[in-house]
Design a protein around this motif. Sequence first.
Motif, short mmCIF file in Angstrom:
data_model
loop_
_atom_site.label_atom_id
_atom_site.label_comp_id
_atom_site.label_asym_id
_atom_site.label_seq_id
_atom_site.Cartn_x
_atom_site.Cartn_y
_atom_site.Cartn_z
N ILE A 205 5.89 -2.71 4.64
CA ILE A 205 5.47 -1.53 4.43
C ILE A 205 6.71 -0.56 4.29
N LEU A 212 3.20 6.13 0.92
CA LEU A 212 3.29 4.85 1.64
C LEU A 212 3.24 3.87 0.72
N VAL A 214 2.91 -0.44 0.00
CA VAL A 214 2.56 -1.87 0.59
C VAL A 214 3.04 -2.83 -0.38
N LYS A 261 -3.28 -6.66 2.08
CA LYS A 261 -2.42 -5.53 1.88
C LYS A 261 -3.29 -4.36 2.77
N LYS A 265 -1.89 -2.35 5.94
CA LYS A 265 -1.96 -0.79 6.18
C LYS A 265 -2.67 -0.29 7.37
N TYR A 268 -0.58 -0.86 10.42
CA TYR A 268 0.66 -0.06 10.30
C TYR A 268 0.16 1.38 10.97
#
Length: 346
Positions: A205, A212, A214, A261, A265, A268
């Motif tokens: 990421i 953002l 990814v 993914k 996220k 994160y």
Amino acid sequence: MENDSFPPPLKVGIAYNLQKGSSAGAEDVEAEYDSFETIKAIKEVLESAGIRAELLEADSEFIEKVKSAGVDLVFNIAEGTQGRGRESQIPAILSFFGIPFSGSDETTLAVSLDKALAKRYLSTYQITTPNYQYLKNPQTRRNASLRFPLIVKPDSEGSGKGISELAVVENEEQLDGVLAKNFSLYNEPMLLEEYIPGREFTVGILGNADRLTVFEPMEICYLQQGIGNRIYSYRVKKNYRDYVTYQCPPGLDQKLCKFMKTAAKEIYEALECRDFARIDFRLSEDGTLYFIEINPLPGLAPNYSDYPMLAEFCGMDYRTLILSVLNSALVRYGMNPVALNRGDLP
């Protein structure tokens, strides 16, 4: 006469810990530290963008060096020196002095390096992770609910440290042997985790909030049989060409790929990571996705580390990646980003 139409060039310090070739203790004692070639590669990227780059080794003189350097921002890849909160040492110093820096802050780095603590925290977000137990000392006994095979890891290490070909154990006798060796070598708590056979992936990421990116998951494809050859251990990482190939994007159903993914996220954002990170997963044979661990300070060695490798698979070369991490930090601090293309430089 000097041209006053442009502001003075940005000055960026690079904070790092350097491999010194120490032979004390375990063979992987310096696995997390960087080679001078990596430091040089990052410095050359910054200088190619018109930035003044200054090397700031994270040693006992770091505070004096960074205070006198007069940098606008520190590009932090320092791993710290000791203790489970070591990755937070340099960010904490920089935060104390109000010096901007790239990457996650001291709290995120401290929580993430402690694997058991990160798992406990992420469980409140319903993130699926293998069943595990935190073993504080050699006297702690295995929870009978954990099912063999189990994998033994030092709780607060990265780069495959303490994970050998013997890390996956099938019975109590093997477990006792590995625990005795690891407690002696690493002198820290151990994480005992149910081993998940199946496929292994890592997701990178880049950026923050609405900026953002990814990256597509990268699969670590093992070339050899035997459990010891099918874990991403220090030995396998060090000699990866002999043990693995990488596939990105992986041969996965698009729905599952999107789910992975999305999970990356969520992790994160839950840990409040900044600028860049890498998240590791295992996909079991029944299709269950398990979070394994997160590295909010991933390695940046060109042509070696997973993070730049997966970025390149996704079309982002090393120079663009390093400058993009820097720009994520600059924008976050309200500073002007640098030009990614050489032709755009003043």
